[in-house]
Design a protein around this motif. Structure first.
Motif, short mmCIF file in Angstrom:
data_model
loop_
_atom_site.label_atom_id
_atom_site.label_comp_id
_atom_site.label_asym_id
_atom_site.label_seq_id
_atom_site.Cartn_x
_atom_site.Cartn_y
_atom_site.Cartn_z
N PHE A 4 0.82 -1.22 0.00
CA PHE A 4 0.00 0.00 0.00
C PHE A 4 0.85 1.27 0.00
O PHE A 4 0.44 2.29 -0.55
CB PHE A 4 -1.02 -0.04 1.15
CG PHE A 4 -1.99 -1.17 0.92
CD1 PHE A 4 -2.92 -1.09 -0.11
CD2 PHE A 4 -1.93 -2.34 1.67
CE1 PHE A 4 -3.79 -2.15 -0.38
CE2 PHE A 4 -2.78 -3.40 1.41
CZ PHE A 4 -3.72 -3.31 0.38
N ILE A 7 1.67 1.74 -3.60
CA ILE A 7 0.52 2.30 -4.33
C ILE A 7 0.41 3.80 -4.04
O ILE A 7 0.13 4.60 -4.93
CB ILE A 7 -0.78 1.56 -3.95
CG1 ILE A 7 -0.72 0.09 -4.38
CG2 ILE A 7 -2.00 2.23 -4.58
CD1 ILE A 7 -1.85 -0.79 -3.87
N GLY A 26 -8.08 3.88 -5.22
CA GLY A 26 -8.43 3.80 -3.81
C GLY A 26 -9.64 2.96 -3.50
O GLY A 26 -9.80 2.49 -2.37
N ASP A 27 -10.52 2.74 -4.45
CA ASP A 27 -11.66 1.86 -4.18
C ASP A 27 -11.42 0.54 -4.90
O ASP A 27 -10.34 0.28 -5.41
CB ASP A 27 -12.97 2.54 -4.66
CG ASP A 27 -14.15 2.12 -3.78
OD1 ASP A 27 -14.34 0.91 -3.60
OD2 ASP A 27 -14.87 3.02 -3.29
N ASP A 28 -12.44 -0.33 -4.95
CA ASP A 28 -12.26 -1.62 -5.61
C ASP A 28 -12.14 -1.48 -7.12
O ASP A 28 -11.56 -2.33 -7.79
CB ASP A 28 -13.43 -2.55 -5.27
CG ASP A 28 -13.36 -2.95 -3.80
OD1 ASP A 28 -12.29 -3.42 -3.38
OD2 ASP A 28 -14.36 -2.77 -3.08
N LEU A 86 -2.49 0.44 -14.26
CA LEU A 86 -1.10 0.00 -14.23
C LEU A 86 -0.97 -1.23 -13.33
O LEU A 86 -1.13 -1.13 -12.11
CB LEU A 86 -0.23 1.15 -13.69
CG LEU A 86 1.22 0.87 -13.33
CD1 LEU A 86 2.02 0.42 -14.54
CD2 LEU A 86 1.85 2.13 -12.71
N GLY A 118 -6.19 3.38 -11.64
CA GLY A 118 -6.14 2.16 -10.84
C GLY A 118 -5.06 1.23 -11.32
O GLY A 118 -4.27 1.58 -12.21
N GLY A 119 -5.03 0.04 -10.72
CA GLY A 119 -4.02 -0.93 -11.13
C GLY A 119 -3.94 -2.07 -10.15
O GLY A 119 -4.89 -2.37 -9.42
N ASP A 120 -2.77 -2.69 -10.13
CA ASP A 120 -2.55 -3.83 -9.25
C ASP A 120 -1.06 -3.89 -8.97
O ASP A 120 -0.25 -3.52 -9.82
CB ASP A 120 -3.03 -5.11 -9.96
CG ASP A 120 -3.21 -6.26 -8.99
OD1 ASP A 120 -3.40 -6.00 -7.78
OD2 ASP A 120 -3.14 -7.42 -9.43
N THR A 121 -0.70 -4.32 -7.76
CA THR A 121 0.71 -4.37 -7.39
C THR A 121 1.00 -5.73 -6.79
O THR A 121 0.38 -6.10 -5.78
CB THR A 121 1.03 -3.24 -6.38
OG1 THR A 121 0.61 -1.99 -6.96
CG2 THR A 121 2.51 -3.16 -6.07
P1 ADP Z 1 -8.30 -4.86 -4.53
O1 ADP Z 1 -7.67 -5.72 -3.47
O2 ADP Z 1 -9.70 -4.48 -4.25
O3 ADP Z 1 -8.07 -5.39 -5.91
P2 ADP Z 1 -5.94 -3.32 -4.29
O4 ADP Z 1 -5.62 -3.40 -2.85
O5 ADP Z 1 -5.21 -4.22 -5.25
O6 ADP Z 1 -7.51 -3.47 -4.47
O7 ADP Z 1 -5.73 -1.83 -4.79
C1 ADP Z 1 -6.18 -0.73 -4.03
C2 ADP Z 1 -6.37 0.44 -4.95
O8 ADP Z 1 -5.11 0.82 -5.50
C3 ADP Z 1 -7.26 0.14 -6.13
O9 ADP Z 1 -8.02 1.32 -6.44
C4 ADP Z 1 -6.30 -0.16 -7.23
O10 ADP Z 1 -6.86 0.16 -8.51
C5 ADP Z 1 -5.13 0.76 -6.90
N1 ADP Z 1 -3.82 0.23 -7.33
C6 ADP Z 1 -3.19 -0.90 -6.96
N2 ADP Z 1 -1.99 -1.03 -7.57
C7 ADP Z 1 -1.87 0.04 -8.37
C8 ADP Z 1 -0.87 0.47 -9.28
N3 ADP Z 1 0.24 -0.22 -9.50
N4 ADP Z 1 -1.09 1.63 -9.95
C9 ADP Z 1 -2.22 2.33 -9.76
N5 ADP Z 1 -3.19 2.00 -8.92
C10 ADP Z 1 -3.03 0.85 -8.22
#
Ligand code: ADP
Ligand code: MG
Length: 322
Positions: A4, A7, A26-28, A86, A118-121
Motif C-alpha cells: 500500500f 501504491i 483507492g476503491d475496488d 497499471l 487504478g491498477g494492481d501491485t
Molecule cells: P483490490 O484488493 O480491491 O483489488 P488493491 O488493494 O489491489 O484493491 O488496490 C487498491 C487500490 O489501489 C485500487 O483502487 C487499485 O486500482 C489501486 N492500485 C493498486 N496497484 C496500483 C498500481 N500499481 N497503480 C495504480 N493503482 C493501483
C-alpha cells in the motif's frame, strides 16, 4: 515498504485532474464517464524485463515505455486517450525504483492528459502491464480491415531507429565497428512517442491503420490479411533518420526498417482522392508522413526495389513463442 505504501507513491506521482474521473485510485474499481456519442476504445500491453526492454533499462524509461506502447495502439485506432490502469509485478518493494517508474509514466501521461485510475501491485519477476482507455466518435475508429485496392500506403515518422539502437546494444561486434548507439536512436528505443494526433487527424480519411510495433512487414501483413488485399512496399522509399543512415549498411538498414519493430509509427492506407484532404488534416500535427507503397489485389506483402522488381525480404517481425 509494503504494497500500500508503493501504491501511495504511484498515486501521488501520477495525480491528474480529469473531470471525467468520478472515482480514481483507492476503491475496488474506478468510475469514469464516457462522453456521449463516443465509443470506448480499450487495449492492454505487457512489458516483460529482458523481452520488451533490456534488463538495465532505467525505471523512468520503463514507466514511459509501458504507457507509450499502449497509447500507440489507441493512436492506431484514431482514439483520444483518457484513462489508464497499471499492473505492476516487482521482484522486491524498491521505493526508489517505483518512484522513478511512476515519474516516467506520469511524464508521458501528462503530455496526453491521461489519468491513472487504478491498477494492481504484486511480487514476482519484473513486468508491467498497462491498460488504456480512450474514445472515438461513434463509427469513426480506424481498423486494420478497411484497406481497399488502389489505396496508397503511408507511414509516419521514420522506421528502424529503435531496432538499430537495440541491435547496437546487443552486438559488441557492431559497437566496435560503429560505436555505441547515438542518443537519438536510444530515445526512439526507450521513450517512444505515440502518434496520437496523427491517428485522430486520420479519422474518416484513412481506410485502414495499424501501429508498427512488431516490424513493418509483419504489421502491414496484418492489414493485408484483415482487409483481404495485398500490399506492395517500395523499399527505397522507407523513411530513415540521418542517425540510422550513418550507423549501418544499406542491407542492415533495410532489414531493421522492414522487420525491426519498436517503431511505434502509424502505417495506414488512404484512397488517392483523399490524399489532399489528408495532407490538410495533418497540417500542424507535427508528424511527417511518407508514401511507401500501394494496396493491390491478392494477398500478403511484397517488397519492391527501385525498378519494381520483387525483393525477398528478411524473415519478418517479432512474434512470441516462435
Ligand atoms: P483490490 O484488493 O480491491 O483489488 P488493491 O488493494 O489491489 O484493491 O488496490 C487498491 C487500490 O489501489 C485500487 O483502487 C487499485 O486500482 C489501486 N492500485 C493498486 N496497484 C496500483 C498500481 N500499481 N497503480 C495504480 N493503482 C493501483
Ligand atoms: Mg477489492
Amino acid at each position: 515498504m509494503g504494497e500500500f505504501s508503493l501504491i501511495d507513491i504511484i498515486r501521488q506521482r501520477c495525480a491528474s485532474s480529469r473531470s471525467d474521473v468520478v472515482l480514481g485510485i483507492g476503491d475496488d474499481a474506478a468510475l469514469v464517464e464516457v462522453p456521449p456519442g463516443n465509443e470506448l476504445v480499450i487495449c492492454t500491453d505487457t512489458l516483460v524485463a529482458g523481452v520488451h526492454f533490456p534488463v538495465d533499462t532505467s525505471a523512468f524509461d520503463i514507466g514511459w515505455k509501458a504507457l507509450a506502447v499502449n497509447l500507440s495502439d489507441l493512436a492506431a485506432m484514431g482514439a483520444t486517450p483518457a484513462w489508464a490502469l497499471l499492473a505492476l509485478t516487482l521482484p522486491k518493494a524498491d521505493a526508489d525504483f517505483v518512484r522513478a517508474l511512476a515519474d516516467g509514466f506520469s511524464a508521458l501521461a501528462s503530455v496526453h492528459d491521461v489519468a491513472l485510475v487504478g491498477g494492481d501491485t504484486t511480487q514476482g519477476p519484473l513486468s508491467i502491464s498497462v491498460t488504456v482507455h480512450g474514445f472515438v466518435p461513434k463509427g469513426q475508429a480506424l481498423r486494420r480491415s478497411g484497406a481497399q485496392v488502389g489505396d496508397r500506403v503511408f507511414v509516419s515518422g521514420t522506421l528502424g531507429d529503435a531496432a538499430a539502437a537495440l541491435h547496437l546494444l546487443e552486438s559488441e561486434h557492431l559497437q566496435r565497428a560503429v560505436g555505441s548507439p547515438d542518443a537519438g536512436l536510444l530515445v526512439r528505443l526507450n521513450r517512444p512517442q505515440a502518434r496520437l494526433a496523427c491517428g485522430i487527424a486520420l479519422r474518416t480519411l484513412a481506410n485502414a491503420c495499424i501501429d508498427v510495433s512488431d516490424g513493418l512487414l509483419a504489421d502491414l501483413g496484418h492489414v493485408a490479411h484483415a482487409s483481404g488485399v495485398a500490399i506492395e512496399i517500395d523499399q527505397w522509399k522507407l523513411p530513415a533518420s540521418s542517425a540510422l543512415q550513418s550507423c549501418c549498411t544499406s542491407a542492415l538498414r533495410a532489414q531493421l526498417q522492414l522487420t525491426g519493430g519498436d517503431d511505434y509509427e502509424l502505417a495506414f492506407t488512404v484512397p488517392a482522392e483523399r490524399i489532399d484532404a489528408m495532407n490538410d488534416a495533418l497540417t500542424g500535427v507535427g508528424c511527417a508522413i511518407t508514401c511507401i507503397g500501394r494496396v493491390v489485389e491478392g494477398e500478403g506483402v511484397r517488397v519492391l526495389d527501385s525498378v519494381g522488381n520483387e525483393i525477398t525480404p528478411p524473415r519478418g517481425g517479432w512474434e512470441h513463442f516462435s
